[in-house]
Design an enzyme around this catalytic site. Structure first.
Site, PDB file in Angstrom:
ATOM      1  N   ASP A 132       2.070 -12.570   1.017  1.00 17.87           N
ATOM      2  CA  ASP A 132       2.565 -11.718   2.106  1.00 17.87           C
ATOM      3  C   ASP A 132       2.222 -10.240   1.880  1.00 17.87           C
ATOM      4  O   ASP A 132       2.742  -9.366   2.565  1.00 17.87           O
ATOM      5  CB  ASP A 132       4.084 -11.894   2.270  1.00 17.87           C
ATOM      6  CG  ASP A 132       4.863 -11.568   0.994  1.00 17.87           C
ATOM      7  OD1 ASP A 132       4.248 -11.098   0.008  1.00 17.87           O
ATOM      8  OD2 ASP A 132       6.094 -11.769   0.984  1.00 17.87           O
ATOM      9  N   GLU A 139       8.549  -6.482  -1.066  1.00 11.56           N
ATOM     10  CA  GLU A 139       8.268  -7.393   0.038  1.00 11.56           C
ATOM     11  C   GLU A 139       7.945  -6.604   1.314  1.00 11.56           C
ATOM     12  O   GLU A 139       8.224  -5.401   1.390  1.00 11.56           O
ATOM     13  CB  GLU A 139       9.498  -8.287   0.275  1.00 11.56           C
ATOM     14  CG  GLU A 139       9.824  -9.223  -0.890  1.00 11.56           C
ATOM     15  CD  GLU A 139       8.866 -10.411  -0.994  1.00 11.56           C
ATOM     16  OE1 GLU A 139       7.688 -10.283  -0.612  1.00 11.56           O
ATOM     17  OE2 GLU A 139       9.303 -11.478  -1.466  1.00 11.56           O
TER      18      GLU A 139
END
Ligand code: GLP
Length: 256
Positions: A132, A139
């Site tokens: 990702d 994140e």
């Protein structure tokens, strides 16, 4: 950004190992930022085989799971000792890994930042990349100015890391990670990525817009970044031919 595309993880890792070896020879008291995951395993093997002098080197790891006992086989403490630290002559006091069992984690995080500063800052930070686009455990939607702190993993990262824990449920959901702002202060960043499952994240990071949706894309703003890829990880790059051409024509005098 210098994009180095090689046929295999082996040849891409050779280049990364040479970059680190040169740094340790030129600056025996270098400060290295280290990463975990499957990507840097071969790098650590190669560095061990090079018999470098690590006695004055200082290391800071990117991240650690919160609440996992240090001795747990999947803790990043265990990972680093097993795959690098026990095999080289690092001084124990010079090794730093976030403490996922600290009583006061926010306080620990600000002390970690202070320790990096006190060591003179990170000379070279090794990075992998998540599917990702995460670097460390930053994140998507992490602040691009973030510092060392607690993060909650995405479902995707828990799924990706389930292979180490046996099941997705067993993966800790919370982590300590150096922030993106912390990583951006390293003097040099060295990102490695192998395999087609990284191709999209790599293409977005290198050629996409700078966005917290792909945290690695902030590296476009860093003055000294090398990205070592194997062919499959370079698969989605629009300008792969250009990067190959640049590397093939790299003058011998250009060391950076
Ligand atoms: C992990 C780590 C990252 C790493 C990434 C990719 O969870 N926190 O530092 O770069 O995810 O891992 P791998 O190299 O196993 O693909």
């Amino acid at each position: 950004m210098e994009i180095i595309i090689q046929p295999t993880p082996e040849s891409a890792t050779d280049i990364a190992a040479r970059i680190i070896a040169r740094l340790l020879r030129e600056k025996p008291d270098a400060v290295l930022g280290l990463a975990t995951g499957s990507t840097p395993l071969l790098l650590y093997k190669k560095l061990i085989a090079m018999n470098l002098d690590w006695s004055r080197v200082t290391t800071f790891n990117l991240d650690e799971y919160i609440g996992l006992p240090r001795e747990h086989p999947q803790s990043y403490h265990s990972f680093m000792w097993e795959n690098l630290f026990q095999h080289v002559n690092l001084t124990k006091e010079n090794i730093h890994i976030p403490d996922g069992n600290a009583n006061d984690i926010p306080r620990f995080c600000s002390e970690y930042e202070a320790q990096i500063k006190a060591a003179g800052g990170i000379d070279l930070q090794v990075l992998g990349i998540g599917t990702d686009g995460h670097i460390g455990f930053n994140e998507p939607t992490s602040s691009l100015a973030s510092r060392t702190r607690i993060k909650t993993l995405t479902r995707q990262t828990c799924k990706d890391n389930a292979r180490f824990f046996g099941s997705e449920e067993a993966v800790p959901k919370h982590v300590i990670t150096m922030g993106i702002g912390t990583i951006m202060e390293a003097r040099q960043n060295l990102l490695l990525a192998f395999g087609t499952n990284k191709a999209q994240a790599v293409a977005e990071a290198v050629e996409g817009p700078i966005t917290s949706i792909n945290p690695a894309s902030i590296l476009q703003m860093h003055p000294v970044v090398k990205v070592c890829l194997d062919d499959p990880a370079a698969n989605d790059l629009q300008r792969a031919d250009y990067y190959r051409w640049v590397y093939a024509n790299k003058p011998a005098w250009q060391t950076l």
